[in-house]
Design a protein around this motif. Structure first.
Motif, PDB file in Angstrom:
ATOM      1  N   THR A   1       2.279  -7.472  -7.477  1.00  0.00           N
ATOM      2  CA  THR A   1       2.704  -7.812  -5.928  1.00  0.00           C
ATOM      3  C   THR A   1       3.098  -7.266  -5.157  1.00  0.00           C
ATOM      4  OG1 THR A   1       1.554 -10.397  -6.773  1.00  0.00           O
ATOM      5  CG2 THR A   1       2.675 -10.500  -4.582  1.00  0.00           C
ATOM      6  N   PRO A   2       2.963  -6.913  -4.105  1.00  0.00           N
ATOM      7  CA  PRO A   2       4.607  -6.285  -3.524  1.00  0.00           C
ATOM      8  C   PRO A   2       5.083  -7.221  -3.204  1.00  0.00           C
ATOM      9  CG  PRO A   2       1.643  -5.535  -2.454  1.00  0.00           C
ATOM     10  CD  PRO A   2       1.898  -6.489  -3.043  1.00  0.00           C
ATOM     11  N   VAL A   3       6.888  -6.935  -3.417  1.00  0.00           N
ATOM     12  CA  VAL A   3       7.307  -7.462  -2.612  1.00  0.00           C
ATOM     13  C   VAL A   3       7.423  -8.398  -1.410  1.00  0.00           C
ATOM     14  CG1 VAL A   3       9.533  -7.784  -2.481  1.00  0.00           C
ATOM     15  CG2 VAL A   3       9.067  -7.259  -4.239  1.00  0.00           C
ATOM     16  N   THR A   4       6.853  -7.469  -0.512  1.00  0.00           N
ATOM     17  CA  THR A   4       7.142  -8.132   0.901  1.00  0.00           C
ATOM     18  C   THR A   4       5.932  -8.988   1.171  1.00  0.00           C
ATOM     19  OG1 THR A   4       5.353  -6.220   1.316  1.00  0.00           O
ATOM     20  CG2 THR A   4       7.207  -5.375   1.960  1.00  0.00           C
ATOM     21  N   ASP A   5       5.357  -8.778   0.352  1.00  0.00           N
ATOM     22  CA  ASP A   5       4.215 -10.665   0.087  1.00  0.00           C
ATOM     23  C   ASP A   5       3.800 -11.544  -0.400  1.00  0.00           C
ATOM     24  OD1 ASP A   5       1.961  -8.367   1.306  1.00  0.00           O
ATOM     25  OD2 ASP A   5       1.060  -8.663  -0.810  1.00  0.00           O
ATOM     26  N   LEU A   6       6.047 -11.263  -1.105  1.00  0.00           N
ATOM     27  CA  LEU A   6       6.655 -13.188  -1.845  1.00  0.00           C
ATOM     28  C   LEU A   6       6.473 -13.897  -0.311  1.00  0.00           C
ATOM     29  CD1 LEU A   6       8.557 -11.620  -4.618  1.00  0.00           C
ATOM     30  CD2 LEU A   6       5.665 -12.151  -4.544  1.00  0.00           C
TER      31      LEU A   6
END
Length: 475
Positions: free
Chosen positions: A7-12
């Motif tokens: 999961t992209p960190v920016t999506d969290l």
């Protein structure tokens, strides 16, 4: 099974915000919670074979029977327990106001907190992920789960299972390694649960601190078994073997070392070796013996034995076979080993072992054994063995641990009405059953005042009758 991308960190942050917004718009009521748990139970039960296959693939091999016991049975029992008790747990709980506030009344209302973040480990990758999910859903929260990167197939199984059971704005799953885990820990959750090592637990707590996120930490430590002089050695050895070599010792509450009266040390060592042979044969085709999760953990365990040998300690390896050493290392089969009376500064006594190495320590008096336990950090579990109730009470009164099973090992974990959690370096807070429900709730105190009460008179000027009343109440 194709492994999904991290999961992209920016999506969290956006995912957490989506979960929080949906929860704020419609907090799950009792009917919704029960329906969610029922769907989860039915979906999980139908997919136990897929779960088993995923775990065995991640470990290289783990006994299906161990998967059924530790993952399927525990998880399904936790769901059933929550469903059957949910109505009672959600009811307001009466609280006494005391005679000074009569005729007012008070209550404690369990209220959901919002979005619960869950960081789960690799050693029991389904149980230790889904059991807290069950508690969080039962309490009326939405959930964001980040399972371990060391069991990628099982993490993917969890993601697919939960996506089929819950809408994406009620339960979400993030996949990834340390970078994702660090960013996940720093999100402004309404509660954050981490299960794993003490070292990583410190980092999780530090990451949560800027938001003052409430944290529950389920950690580990060196869980001792203490055999009193009156307890049968053969029975103790059998039960300690179960608590040590289940899952090849990769258990947070597994027996980390054993203390035995000096006169019977060699008898215990012989009994433990007998148990190993009865359980695993010659270990040439170990179908019931779990592999070490990865090469890094295998190397760590090998280092502990190298350290013990370098100190001149007696290391007993019942299944040692030089001809199989390379094959076993390639397959991550780490044979059980006993280390006899290690020094306090030996690595096997300095670190949580989390593997199939068992130090056997002899003691002269029960006081000495208790002192050796207390010389280390407070453990997550303690296993005293004895038939003399006074001796057991002495052990319990003079030690402190996260939980205790007397005359056996591990079993307190499976009792839903017992809180499961550590103390200090072995953890903060507790889960399981109602304790898990309460952990993920705000136990809201509510005071209900009546229309006409005597306390309305307790105001300035404090003279005459009012003065006398206040002085009387303060006695």
């Amino acid at each position: 099974m194709d492994i999904l991308a991290d999961t992209p960190v920016t999506d969290l942050p956006a995912t957490r915000e989506r979960l929080r917004t949906a929860w704020q718009a419609r907090k799950p009521d009792l009917a919704q919670r029960r329906a969610d748990l029922t769907r989860l139970r039915d979906a999980f039960r139908a997919r136990v074979p897929q779960m088993d296959a995923a775990i065995r693939a991640d470990f290289g091999h783990r006994s299906s029977h161990e998967n059924l016991l530790s993952e399927a049975m525990i998880t399904l029992a936790e769901i059933d327990h929550a469903i059957s008790h949910l109505r009672r747990w959600t009811r307001p709980r009466g609280a006494s106001v005391g005679w000074r506030f009569w005729p007012a009344r008070a209550e404690i209302r369990p209220e959901p907190v919002g979005v619960v973040g869950i960081l789960s480990p690799w050693n029991y990758p389904v149980n230790l992920a889904l059991v807290p999910v069950v508690s969080a859903i039962a309490a009326g929260n939405h959930v964001f789960l980040k399972p371990s990167e060391h069991t990628p197939r099982t993490s993917q199984f969890l993601r697919e299972l939960l996506a089929d059971v819950f809408p994406e704005d009620r339960v979400a799953v993030a996949l990834g390694g340390a970078e994702v885990g660090a960013a996940f820990s720093a999100l402004p959750f309404d509660h954050l649960l981490f299960t794993g090592s003490t070292a990583v637990g410190r980092k999780v707590m530090a990451a949560a601190a800027p938001h003052l996120t409430p944290v529950t930490l389920e950690l580990g430590g060196k869980a001792p078994a203490l055999i009193c002089a009156d307890y049968p050695i053969d029975l103790a050895a059998a039960r300690i073997a179960s608590g040590k070599w289940f899952n090849a010792g990769q258990t947070c509450i597994g027996v980390d070392y054993v203390l035995v009266d000096a006169a019977r040390r060699d008898e215990l060592v012989a009994a433990l070796q007998k148990q190993l042979r009865e359980r695993y044969g010659d270990l040439h085709a170990p179908q019931d013996y779990t592999r070490i999760i990865n090469a890094s953990q295998y190397a760590r365990l090998s280092g502990y034995l190298d350290d013990a040998r370098s100190r001149g300690l007696q290391v007993i390896e019942p299944f040692a076979d030089p001809a199989l050493r390379e094959q076993r290392q390639a397959e991550r089969i780490f044979p059980p080993a006993l280390v006899i009376d290690p020094d306090p500064d030996a690595q096997v006594m300095q670190h949580e072992i989390f593997g199939p190495i068992l130090p056997v320590l002899s003691y002269r008096t029960l006081d000495e054994a208790i002192a050796r336990i207390n010389a280390l950090d407070r453990p997550l579990a303690l296993y005293p063995f004895g038939n003399d109730r006074a001796q057991i009470e002495k052990i319990l009164a003079n030690t402190l641990s996260g939980g205790v099973t007397v005359n056996d090992t591990l079993l307190h974990f499976g009792v839903h009405d017992l809180p499961f959690g550590g103390i200090g370096p072995s953890g903060i807070g507790a889960i399981h059953g109602r304790n898990g429900f309460d952990t993920f709730s705000k136990l809201l105190p509510v005071f209900h005042q009546r229309r006409l009460v005597a306390s309305d008179m307790l105001k300035p000027p404090y003279k005459g009758t009012i003065d006398k009343m206040i002085r009387w109440l303060a006695k």
